[in-house]
Design a protein around this motif. Structure first.
Motif, short mmCIF file in Angstrom:
data_model
loop_
_atom_site.label_atom_id
_atom_site.label_comp_id
_atom_site.label_asym_id
_atom_site.label_seq_id
_atom_site.Cartn_x
_atom_site.Cartn_y
_atom_site.Cartn_z
N ARG A 106 -4.30 6.70 5.08
CA ARG A 106 -5.24 5.35 4.92
C ARG A 106 -4.32 4.34 5.33
O ARG A 106 -3.24 4.07 4.72
CB ARG A 106 -5.40 5.37 3.60
N GLU A 107 -4.80 3.73 6.56
CA GLU A 107 -3.98 2.78 7.06
C GLU A 107 -4.34 1.28 6.67
O GLU A 107 -5.52 0.99 6.43
CB GLU A 107 -4.11 2.71 8.66
N ARG A 108 -3.16 0.47 6.61
CA ARG A 108 -3.38 -1.22 6.46
C ARG A 108 -3.70 -1.54 7.68
O ARG A 108 -3.08 -1.21 8.57
CB ARG A 108 -2.27 -1.68 5.65
N GLN A 120 -8.71 6.83 7.06
CA GLN A 120 -9.16 5.46 7.31
C GLN A 120 -7.94 4.84 8.43
O GLN A 120 -6.68 4.86 7.97
CB GLN A 120 -8.78 4.55 6.08
N MET A 121 -8.27 4.71 9.70
CA MET A 121 -7.44 4.21 10.64
C MET A 121 -7.95 3.04 11.36
O MET A 121 -9.20 2.61 11.24
CB MET A 121 -7.24 5.47 11.63
N GLY A 122 -6.96 2.32 12.18
CA GLY A 122 -7.39 1.32 13.05
C GLY A 122 -8.47 1.94 14.20
O GLY A 122 -8.74 2.85 14.12
N HIS A 175 -5.78 11.07 -8.01
CA HIS A 175 -6.33 9.86 -7.44
C HIS A 175 -6.07 9.64 -6.45
O HIS A 175 -5.08 9.72 -5.49
CB HIS A 175 -5.82 8.52 -8.26
N THR A 176 -7.07 8.99 -5.34
CA THR A 176 -6.82 8.63 -4.20
C THR A 176 -7.42 7.17 -4.16
O THR A 176 -8.46 6.84 -4.24
CB THR A 176 -7.46 9.49 -3.11
N LEU A 177 -6.36 6.13 -3.82
CA LEU A 177 -6.74 4.57 -3.27
C LEU A 177 -7.32 4.70 -1.98
O LEU A 177 -6.68 5.05 -1.10
CB LEU A 177 -5.71 4.04 -3.65
N MET A 178 -8.55 4.26 -1.85
CA MET A 178 -9.31 3.97 -0.53
C MET A 178 -8.87 2.47 -0.18
O MET A 178 -8.95 1.56 -1.13
CB MET A 178 -10.54 4.42 -0.60
N ASP A 179 -9.12 2.10 1.06
CA ASP A 179 -9.19 0.65 1.40
C ASP A 179 -7.88 -0.15 0.92
O ASP A 179 -8.12 -1.10 0.19
CB ASP A 179 -10.37 -0.22 1.00
N LEU A 180 -6.83 0.19 1.53
CA LEU A 180 -5.53 -0.24 1.23
C LEU A 180 -5.58 -1.74 1.37
O LEU A 180 -5.01 -2.56 0.68
CB LEU A 180 -4.38 0.23 1.99
N ASP A 181 -6.31 -2.53 2.40
CA ASP A 181 -6.47 -3.86 2.60
C ASP A 181 -6.95 -4.56 1.29
O ASP A 181 -6.80 -5.68 0.92
CB ASP A 181 -7.29 -4.07 3.57
N ASN A 182 -7.59 -4.13 0.36
CA ASN A 182 -8.01 -4.54 -0.86
C ASN A 182 -7.18 -4.40 -2.00
O ASN A 182 -7.17 -4.86 -2.96
CB ASN A 182 -9.40 -3.71 -1.36
N TRP A 183 -5.68 -3.84 -1.69
CA TRP A 183 -5.02 -3.70 -2.54
C TRP A 183 -3.39 -4.14 -2.10
O TRP A 183 -2.63 -3.38 -1.57
CB TRP A 183 -4.77 -2.11 -3.02
N PRO A 184 -3.49 -5.34 -1.55
CA PRO A 184 -2.16 -5.86 -0.83
C PRO A 184 -1.00 -6.22 -1.72
O PRO A 184 -0.51 -7.39 -2.02
CB PRO A 184 -2.73 -7.40 -0.40
#
Lengths: 645, 249
Positions: free
Chosen positions: A301-303, A636-638, A250-259
């Protein structure tokens, strides 16, 4: 004397709790507070009103397990579901284990003190293979049959996860299923399947089949392993229809959606990390060839800065911690780390809140960051990880640090008031010779020499900390022969003598290492196949518990267990550990897909032997490791996008 | 290169408060250090304007008085804090009690307006619940203990053993029967008033003394609660309210 106020909060746990029976045993054991729960932010739900009940286990003592970030995240993700309950359980120390057996008290959760055998699911998060035996103790104390085949519809479904479950084959006889990779979405998928199955009254077998058919949950019993006459694996193949040949991580994308975690439980007992941990990014593409974590968590994948700031703020308010840890596999590598550090330091440096950034990157920028985070605080120690003692060794492991880099970095550190520098190295790396390890002594002396000049003081210190290298699955070193423990120990002895021999430096250099024997057992479990399950069970029956703790670990017990359990198989401990594998060999984890292309891993292994380097795909072109293509993911980076007004 | 001390301003405490807390139920297994960490975090969660010590590693200003041993419950533990803004004692009690983990309870708060608070904690009233024992046997042990002039017990310490005289600090000791527990086992409630001296005689020392002189044997670990701490009334043999002088002002 004023009368105590009456309190409406319930002190008595639910019916079905074993607390009253446990309570009488607690005065007889060490550190009983670890077993009572009652933490701020712990979630206590109505047992009877729930559709799906999870027990999450971290298979080590509470003091180690409670701060675990993975469990804290899944705990919140699951408990946010209205009809789902998740409680935690930890390994009990042998003193309590003996009393629980004597008095018939089962393995319990620490929230409601419910017997673990009453949950629908038991998830076990493995950070290290040395936790495997602790799972067996918990299963046994819970009254859950050790072997998955002996379980009935009445028993929980036992699922392994975590980095040390990326090769679950040694555990395959004990677990019903294993999850590879990020757990957030995985536990929700499993919950949905179990919720539905329970409503339909589906059998255990049916539930496992549904899990297996997702293609992302491994159910060992639906796969058969055939062996060649020489003991190697011939083939691993599914034995049921619709069960896929390979299982993907499994790979979780968009870490900002998983705070998560937003409000982790705050232990009453003392634990190894007392802080609010915030994961600032997941994954690492530095490409260090020994590092399983860096290989199996790709891509990066960055926050965002805003996401990080929000978790820090909310977390501090919810926990009252006075320290924030900015975690990741290499925190200084966040593309916006300078801004993150400055903004958090601006906000918190006057508020008795300390910030820490566990990063071992060897460069002056890392020192600048550490300075920023300790504007008003104490500057005690900084840690750097060159990992390899010689330049050649560092090329083999793809850790591109020169000696000049290191000296420049430590000079900056000592000049900025840091009094102690810790250096991490490994011993027993592929192609390593005595001379490579002896270089560590020379470097440590150079560090002290440079530090004395930079600080103008003689009483600065440098600690050299050495770990034994253990080849891991899903890395370029998965084919390597592990160094025998005698070789590792002999090299460490030479190194110790070399450090001690120079009186001008000996006292300024600390030397910390462990002997090579536990590494051999870790290696046996890491790259084991299904035949290793019998070894684990035998060692556990002979008393193996808490194998990650030197005071509990017994090498001879494991070797005796391996000899007995592997008798007649034609393979032995050396075959699993010190033997180098060939390209054609079917590896026990080949059917478990981390996304890494096996060809790429082999080429990287060959490149290691030639001391060739690979660049980081965050800043250089893609090196075709295969992960993004195979998994449909991307970096996913800044920079953090600010919302337009 | 040494750096100068940080130039942050150290705010001075404008008010001191004395707090009484209880340690109940499962959290009686918490050690004093466990309580300290829980309290510091609760103070932060409750936004109490704490005064801090100076230096690179500032600590909130909290002083503690004789903590009950790990494993014993209490209704009467005490500490004092310094704050940089005045707070209302009743309001502080409420918000801090709410912020503490369930099992630690802030039961009383007064503004500190008198000196020598710790000296006022002269004695403790202990309740020791013994399960699965014979009431007559316990009372015989108590009588045997009270008849002695000195009863020395051995206590294991970190560095070995020490001998402790237990009789002279015991002001009173009773052993009435209690209600049977939930499994129907008989109970005896030992009630003791014990002077707080240094080294302090703890409930387990007292039980040890009863074992030595009266053959008291326990199968089930006792449940121990400190009910009160405060000035000793030598005539009545009772323990008073240590906050009374602060309340009177």
């Amino acid at each position: 004397m004023s009368a105590p106020t009456t309190d409406s909060r319930p002190m008595t746990p639910n019916t079905g709790s074993v607390f009253s029976r446990l309570e009488e045993l607690l005065p007889l054991v060490s550190k009983p507070v670890q077993y009572v729960g009652g933490e701020v932010n712990a979630v206590v739900k109505d047992w009877d009103a729930m559709n799906v009940r999870w027990a999450l286990m971290y298979p080590d003592a509470y003091e180690v397990g409670a701060p675990n970030q993975g469990v804290a995240i899944l705990y919140e993700v699951l408990n946010e579901q209205a009809d789902v309950l998740c409680e935690r359980t930890y390994a009990v120390w042998p003193d309590l284990e003996a009393l629980m057996r004597e008095h018939g008290v089962p393995q319990f959760s620490i929230e409601n003190h419910r017997p673990i055998g009453e949950f629908d699911l038991m998830g076990v998060s493995f950070s290290t293979e040395l936790g495997y035996t602790n799972m067996l103790t918990a299963l046994d104390l819970a009254g859950i049959p050790l072997h998955a085949v002996d379980r009935t519809d009445a028993h929980p479904i036992v699922i392994a996860g975590g980095h040390a479950a990326f090769n679950p084959e040694p555990l395959s006889m004990f677990v019903d299923a294993a999850v590879l990779g990020d757990g957030e979405e995985a536990v929700l998928n499993i919950t949905a399947i179990v919720r539905q199955a329970k409503a339909e009254g589906a059998s255990r077998d049916e539930i496992l089949l549904r899990l297996a058919r997702t293609g992302s949950i491994y159910v060992p019993k639906f796969y058969d392993v055939d062996y060649l006459d020489d003991g190697r694996i011939r083939r691993v193949a599914p034995n049921r229809e619709d069960v896929p040949w390979r299982v993907a991580k499994h790979t979780l994308m968009d870490l900002d959606n998983w705070p998560y975690p937003k409000a982790p439980p705050v232990p009453v007992a003392e634990t190894v990390h007392e802080r609010m941990s915030v994961e600032i990014f997941r994954g690492c593409t530095r490409g260090c060839r020994f590092c399983q974590a860096g290989m199996i968590t790709r891509p990066v994948r960055e926050r965002s800065i805003d996401g990080i700031r929000a978790i820090v703020k909310g977390g501090l308010e919810a926990t009252g911690y006075e320290e924030v840890g900015l975690l990741s596999l290499s925190s200084a590598d966040h593309s916006e780390i300078a801004e993150i550090a400055k903004s958090l330091a601006d906000e918190y440096s006057e508020s008795q809140t300390s910030l820490s950034l566990p990063s071992t990157r060897v460069d002056a920028f890392n020192v600048d960051l550490a300075n920023e985070l300790t504007r008003n605080g104490r500057r005690s120690g900084l840690t750097f990880a060159p990992e390899g003692g010689s330049e050649r060794m560092r090329k083999v492991i793809n850790k591109m640090v020169t000696e000049e880099d290191l000296i420049r970095t430590v000079t900056t550190a000592y000049a900025n008031g840091w009094r102690q520098v810790k250096l991490y190295f490994m011993c027993g790396l592929p192609t390593e010779e005595d001379e490579d390890v002896l270089q560590i002594a020379r470097m440590a002396k150079e560090v002290i020499k440079a530090g004395r000049i930079a600080s103008g003081k003689r009483d600065i210190r440098c600690t050299v900390s050495i770990g034994g290298f253990v080849p891991k699955p899903h890395t370029p070193f998965q084919w390597a022969g592990q160094a025998p423990h005698e070789v590792t120990d002999a090299r460490l002895h030479l190194l110790k003598e070399a450090i001690r021999s120079d009186r001008d430096y000996a006292k300024a250099i600390g030397f910390r290492y462990h002997d090579g024997k536990p590494g051999i057992v870790e290696g046996l479990l890491s790259r084991g196949d299904r035949r290793i399950g019998a070894v684990i069970e035998q060692a556990w029956r002979d008393g193996a518990r808490f194998d990650g703790w030197s005071e509990h670990f017994r090498y001879d017990r494991w070797m005796k267990a391996a000899e007995a359990a592997l008798a007649g198989t034609g393979v032995d401990v050396d075959w699993y550990t010190t033997r180098e594998r060939t390209q054609a060999e079917v590896l026990p984890w080949d059917h478990l897909d981390s996304g890494l292309d096996k060809e790429w891993l082999w080429e990287d292994w060959q490149a290691a032997l030639d001391a060739d380097s690979v660049e980081d795909c965050r800043w250089s072109p893609c090196s075709d490791c295969g992960v993004c293509d195979q998994m449909g993911t991307f970096i996913q980076m800044g920079p953090t996008r600010t919302e337009e007004a | 290169m040494s750096r100068p001390q940080p130039d942050r301003e150290v705010a001075v405490a404008v008010q001191k408060l004395r707090l009484c807390y209880a340690k109940r139920g499962r959290l009686r297994f918490a050690s004093h250090r466990d309580f300290q960490r829980a309290l510091e975090r609760a103070l932060r969660r409750a936004n109490v304007p704490m005064a801090f010590s100076a230096g690179f590693n500032p600590h909130p200003k909290i002083s503690y008085a004789n903590a009950a041993p790990t494993g014993t419950a209490s209704e009467a533990e005490y500490f004092e804090i310094g704050v940089v803004e005045k707070v209302d004692p009743d309001q502080l009690r409420e918000v801090l009690d709410h912020a503490m983990p369930d099992g630690f309870h802030i039961v009383d708060v007064v503004e500190a307006s008198t000196p020598d608070f710790v000296a006022r904690l002269e004695a403790s009233l202990w309740r020791i619940r013994l399960v699965d024992v014979d009431g007559e046997a316990v009372r015989a042990a108590v009588a045997a203990f009270l008849a002695e002039e000195r009863v020395e017990v051995d206590r294991a310490t970190k560095d070995g053993h020490r001998t402790l005289e237990t009789r002279h600090v015991v002001v009173s000791l009773d052993a009435p029967d209690g209600a049977p527990d939930d499994r129907g086992r008989p109970c005896v409630i030992l009630t003791a008033v014990v002077r707080n001296e240094t080294p302090s005689v703890r409930p387990d020392d007292l039980l040890n003394a009863l074992r030595l002189v009266g053959g008291l044997a326990l199968v089930v670990p006792p449940e121990v609660t400190r009910l009160a701490q405060g000035p000793l009334d030598p005539q009545a043999g009772t323990v008073g309210d240590p906050f009374a002088p602060d309340r009177a002002r």
